[in-house]
Design an enzyme around this catalytic site. Structure first.
Site, PDB file in Angstrom:
ATOM      1  N   GLU B  55       0.816  -1.220   0.000  1.00  0.00           N
ATOM      2  CA  GLU B  55       0.000   0.000   0.000  1.00  0.00           C
ATOM      3  C   GLU B  55       0.849   1.269   0.000  1.00  0.00           C
ATOM      4  O   GLU B  55       0.414   2.312  -0.480  1.00  0.00           O
ATOM      5  CB  GLU B  55      -0.967  -0.002   1.189  1.00  0.00           C
ATOM      6  CG  GLU B  55      -2.093  -1.035   1.070  1.00  0.00           C
ATOM      7  CD  GLU B  55      -1.704  -2.424   1.540  1.00  0.00           C
ATOM      8  OE1 GLU B  55      -0.510  -2.654   1.853  1.00  0.00           O
ATOM      9  OE2 GLU B  55      -2.601  -3.303   1.605  1.00  0.00           O
ATOM     10  N   PHE B 117     -11.542  -7.935  13.409  1.00  0.00           N
ATOM     11  CA  PHE B 117     -10.429  -8.349  12.558  1.00  0.00           C
ATOM     12  C   PHE B 117     -10.094  -7.241  11.553  1.00  0.00           C
ATOM     13  O   PHE B 117     -10.978  -6.703  10.900  1.00  0.00           O
ATOM     14  CB  PHE B 117     -10.783  -9.642  11.818  1.00  0.00           C
ATOM     15  CG  PHE B 117      -9.717 -10.075  10.844  1.00  0.00           C
ATOM     16  CD1 PHE B 117      -8.456 -10.450  11.305  1.00  0.00           C
ATOM     17  CD2 PHE B 117      -9.955 -10.085   9.475  1.00  0.00           C
ATOM     18  CE1 PHE B 117      -7.461 -10.824  10.419  1.00  0.00           C
ATOM     19  CE2 PHE B 117      -8.965 -10.464   8.582  1.00  0.00           C
ATOM     20  CZ  PHE B 117      -7.714 -10.830   9.058  1.00  0.00           C
ATOM     21  N   GLN B 118      -8.844  -6.904  11.443  1.00  0.00           N
ATOM     22  CA  GLN B 118      -8.345  -5.851  10.551  1.00  0.00           C
ATOM     23  C   GLN B 118      -9.021  -4.510  10.800  1.00  0.00           C
ATOM     24  O   GLN B 118      -9.235  -3.728   9.883  1.00  0.00           O
ATOM     25  CB  GLN B 118      -8.457  -6.264   9.074  1.00  0.00           C
ATOM     26  CG  GLN B 118      -7.452  -7.354   8.723  1.00  0.00           C
ATOM     27  CD  GLN B 118      -7.275  -7.582   7.238  1.00  0.00           C
ATOM     28  OE1 GLN B 118      -8.194  -7.391   6.448  1.00  0.00           O
ATOM     29  NE2 GLN B 118      -6.083  -8.017   6.839  1.00  0.00           N
ATOM     30  N   LYS B 167     -17.553  -1.538   5.517  1.00  0.00           N
ATOM     31  CA  LYS B 167     -17.950  -2.503   4.495  1.00  0.00           C
ATOM     32  C   LYS B 167     -19.455  -2.507   4.252  1.00  0.00           C
ATOM     33  O   LYS B 167     -19.908  -2.604   3.113  1.00  0.00           O
ATOM     34  CB  LYS B 167     -17.484  -3.915   4.906  1.00  0.00           C
ATOM     35  CG  LYS B 167     -17.688  -4.937   3.809  1.00  0.00           C
ATOM     36  CD  LYS B 167     -17.013  -6.262   4.111  1.00  0.00           C
ATOM     37  CE  LYS B 167     -17.121  -7.193   2.903  1.00  0.00           C
ATOM     38  NZ  LYS B 167     -16.437  -8.469   3.135  1.00  0.00           N
ATOM     39  N   MET B 482      24.095   9.931   2.543  1.00  0.00           N
ATOM     40  CA  MET B 482      23.929  11.169   3.296  1.00  0.00           C
ATOM     41  C   MET B 482      24.200  10.928   4.784  1.00  0.00           C
ATOM     42  O   MET B 482      24.764  11.787   5.468  1.00  0.00           O
ATOM     43  CB  MET B 482      22.526  11.739   3.082  1.00  0.00           C
ATOM     44  CG  MET B 482      22.359  13.165   3.585  1.00  0.00           C
ATOM     45  SD  MET B 482      23.516  14.321   2.810  1.00  0.00           S
ATOM     46  CE  MET B 482      22.543  14.908   1.409  1.00  0.00           C
TER      47      MET B 482
END
Lengths: 163, 575
Positions: B55, B117-118, B167, B482
């Site tokens: 993602e 969940f999630q 959802k 760097m």
């Protein structure tokens, strides 16, 4: 310098956390914050007491104004205004102490709202400063519980915070 | 337009709303909470979905797409880890004011707060790094919320907006109508600048003897390059761009004196330090630009044009503040300026230019051209020559980013795409992928280093799946360059954890993903290798340049120093 910032915000879930989160994320000082709906139920009014240099106060008002949920911002300290805070206090009140308590209540124009179990519950609405003095009038050892609402305020006369 | 009596599922409303908003590309990754939406995507062809491999890659790709096109980048991720993985990309866009609209799935409304969940508090987690966010609790609010999200992302000072969609909302039905227009009483960005302030600014500009024009990313975001060029040319004043502002003014123009700031040119920083009138346009006085604020532009009266009132006098107090859209404000200034440029003190300006030419003669970007080791600056210079300065260049973060900014001369806006504010390693390659989606015919090159590149290396698969033949210029010095440079300068050469001993074989790695790989080890081979790679129009080529390990970025202003306190390269150290 101490400032009182008043906001009108959309009465939506999360509006409070956006404002509070901004203060912590940008390390702005927050002394008190109050929030409640207004006569228009789609809006809440928030009063924040903060302190900082002129630059910081300017940044605070600009950053708060930038939040999409914030409708209006005003620094009340720049206007003629009145501030008020509510204090509820419980103090020990046995027979020896009673006379003194009554005297303090009278001199601050406070209100005795309950007297039970040898405990007095007293209410006082005034400026934060007055509240401090009122609390200090009691012997520290006799104070049982203190709750303060945080400051709210309103500008006087023609200055009105509205959409 | 949709028939207003038609009832649609939330998932179909989502897809229809994107189509009606004019969205053609969506970068995303599916999961449980967004399965209804993915089913709706399957049944249509108006919105092309690009399946990324992580993602973070989706947000960076959408971000690159937005920076290159000026249109919003659109992302779709699932709830929980899908959303948290997107946070780095959202914060990257937020710091650089890039318009993204990120849709995250959420557990069904009745499970919110239940540790389902999630489940994750997407609105809470993203709050400090979005311009605004929404949780849609009712399907009847979905279309309007999407409209608002795009409006907020694109208008005023742009930025990312997150829309969290449970959802069940994507399964519920309601009538669909996409609003043409939405009003928000709490949201009114200022567009037009105050005319009194504009008059004051012009007066100050015309009185200058040592003027400086300092412009930032706001000019690019505000599509005001043309107005800026007209403005700067009509005055004849020197101009510098910030890292985010490169390309807003043609870098090959003689009035352009290079980037300013920590790794800006000697002439740009010296001119900033000595100027008497500074006009800042769409720039925010970032600490990498100003150095020590106490020593910043000590002799200058400052004019600041910015769309965000909170940017004005945030770090540096200014004398004339103009809040407004830079394009709008510059157009008005140009109109009023037309007749008045005759009053400029040309003798003083000539003297100022002489001083600047003297600073330029220090040749602060010089590097060793005789070395047989590959100098990273040389690779970028050669890439610039071979692409005629017309490629889209993305970068990651570190030394290579600074060299790209110094040595690729951007004459056009939206060609230079990098994470300036947040400094996100891993940004470059997925951003290049996003640019290539928008401009399939253009040359798109990602200038990166071996440490940054592996941070989102999985997106090589996305490039293969969607046939996105970007060119990856990996300046491989086997160090986090760097970090190593700072350790050399400020930590007595204690190279703590900045060297990576187990670096992949990038040629094989590229091949294993189905692409082409090249390794270049000698300076003499650089040009031919780049030519070969650029000629492979239909292949992604990962070019692994084995560069000089000890090369440092110069000039450099150490953190907390003033603009005039620069280190030049060892060959040209200031007395």
């Amino acid at each position: 310098m101490r400032h009182i910032i008043s906001l009108l915000v959309e009465n939506e879930a999360g509006a409070l956390s956006r404002v509070a989160g901004l203060f912590s994320a940008r390390a702005y000082n927050i002394e008190s914050l109050t929030v409640a709906p207004t006569n228009d139920s789609s809006m809440s009014r928030m009063t924040i007491v903060t302190s900082g240099s002129d630059n910081i106060i300017e940044q605070i008002t600009k950053q708060v104004d930038k939040l999409v949920d914030v409708i209006r911002v005003v620094d009340l300290s720049e206007l003629k205004h009145v501030e008020r805070e509510l204090l509820l206090i419980k103090v020990m009140a046995d027979s020896k102490l009673r006379a003194g308590i009554e005297q303090i209540i009278a001199s601050f124009n406070a209100r005795l709202i309950d007297d039970s179990d040898n405990i007095c519950t007293i209410e006082l609405t005034d400026t934060g400063e007055k509240l401090e003095k009122f609390i200090q009038s009691f012997d520290k050892n006799n104070i049982i519980e203190v709750v303060r609402s945080g400051v709210t305020g309103i500008a006087l006369g023609k200055n009105i915070l509205q959409v | 337009m949709a028939n207003s009596s038609e009832k649609l599922r939330g998932a179909d409303i989502f897809v229809r709303a994107l189509k009606d908003e004019g969205v053609t590309h969506l970068f995303g990754y599916p999961g449980g909470a967004v399965l209804h939406i993915y089913d709706a995507l399957y049944k249509q062809s108006a919105v092309e979905h690009i399946l990324v491999r992580h993602e973070q890659g989706a947000t960076h790709a959408a971000d690159g797409y937005a920076r290159a096109t000026g249109r919003p980048g659109v992302v779709l991720v699932t709830s929980g880890p899908g959303m948290t993985n997107a946070v780095t990309g959202i914060a990257t866009a937020y710091m650089d004011s890039i318009p993204l609209v990120v849709f995250s799935g959420q557990v069904p409304t009745h499970l919110i707060g239940n540790d389902a969940f999630q489940e994750v508090d997407a609105v809470g987690i993203s709050r400090p790094c979005v311009k605004h966010n929404f949780l849609v609790k009712d399907v009847r609010d979905l279309a309007t919320t999407i409209k608002k999200a795009f409006l907020i992302a694109m208008s005023g000072r742009p930025g990312p907006v997150l829309v969290d969609i449970p959802k069940d909302v994507t399964a519920d039905m309601c009538e669909y109508e996409y609003p043409q227009h939405v009003e928000m009483r709490s949201y009114h960005p200022v567009i037009k600048g105050d005319s009194e302030q504009i008059k004051r600014a012009i007066k100050l500009l015309l009185s200058a003897k040592k003027p400086m024009v300092y412009t930032g990313g706001g000019v690019i975001l505000g599509n005001a390059s043309q107005e800026l060029t007209t403005f700067t040319r009509s005055l004849g004043y020197p101009i510098t761009n910030t890292l985010m502002g490169l390309g807003a003014y043609p870098a090959t123009d003689k009035q352009f004196i290079g980037m300013l700031g920590m790794h800006g040119t000697y002439e740009a920083n010296m001119a900033m330090h000595h100027c008497d009138v500074l006009i800042a346009i769409g720039a925010r006085f970032d600490d990498r630009v100003t150095g020590d604020l106490e020593k910043f532009c000590p002799y200058a009266k400052i004019i600041h044009i910015d769309i965000d009132p909170a940017s004005i006098s945030k770090n540096v107090p200014v004398d004339v503040a103009i809040v407004g859209d830079v394009k709008n404000v510059l157009s008005e200034i140009n109109q009023q300026l037309g007749a008045q440029t005759g009053s400029i003190d040309q003798a003083a300006i000539k003297q100022w230019w002489q001083q600047i030419r003297e600073w330029q003669s220090m040749n602060c970007l010089r590097f060793d051209r005789k070395s047989d080791k590959i100098k990273p600056q040389f690779v970028i210079e050669t890439l610039y020559e071979l692409t005629g300065g017309d490629a889209y260049i993305t970068s990651d973060v570190g030394q290579h980013q600074m060299w790209a900014a110094q040595f690729y001369k951007f004459d056009k806006p939206r060609r230079w795409i990098n994470s300036g504010g947040l400094g996100t390693m891993g940004f470059g390659m997925p951003a290049a992928l996003g640019v290539k989606v928008a401009f399939p015919e253009a040359t798109v090159a990602c200038i990166t280093g071996e440490a940054s590149l592996v941070m989102c290396i999985q997106e090589l698969s996305t490039c293969l799946q969607y046939d996105l033949p970007i060119k990856i210029i990996n300046l491989n010095n086997r160090y986090m360059g760097m970090v190593r440079q700072w350790q050399e300068f400020f930590y007595d050469k204690r190279y703590s954890h900045s060297y990576m001993e187990a670096i992949p074989d990038f040629v094989k790695l590229s091949e294993s993903f189905g692409h082409t790989g090249m390794r270049i080890e000698r300076a003499v081979d650089v040009k031919e290798a780049l030519q070969q790679a650029l000629a492979k129009k239909d292949k992604l080529v990962l070019m692994d340049f084995i560069t000089d390990q000890t090369e440092n970025v110069y000039p450099m202003i150490a953190a907390g120093k003033g603009q005039h306190e620069m280190h030049l390269s060892p060959e040209r150290e200031l007395a």
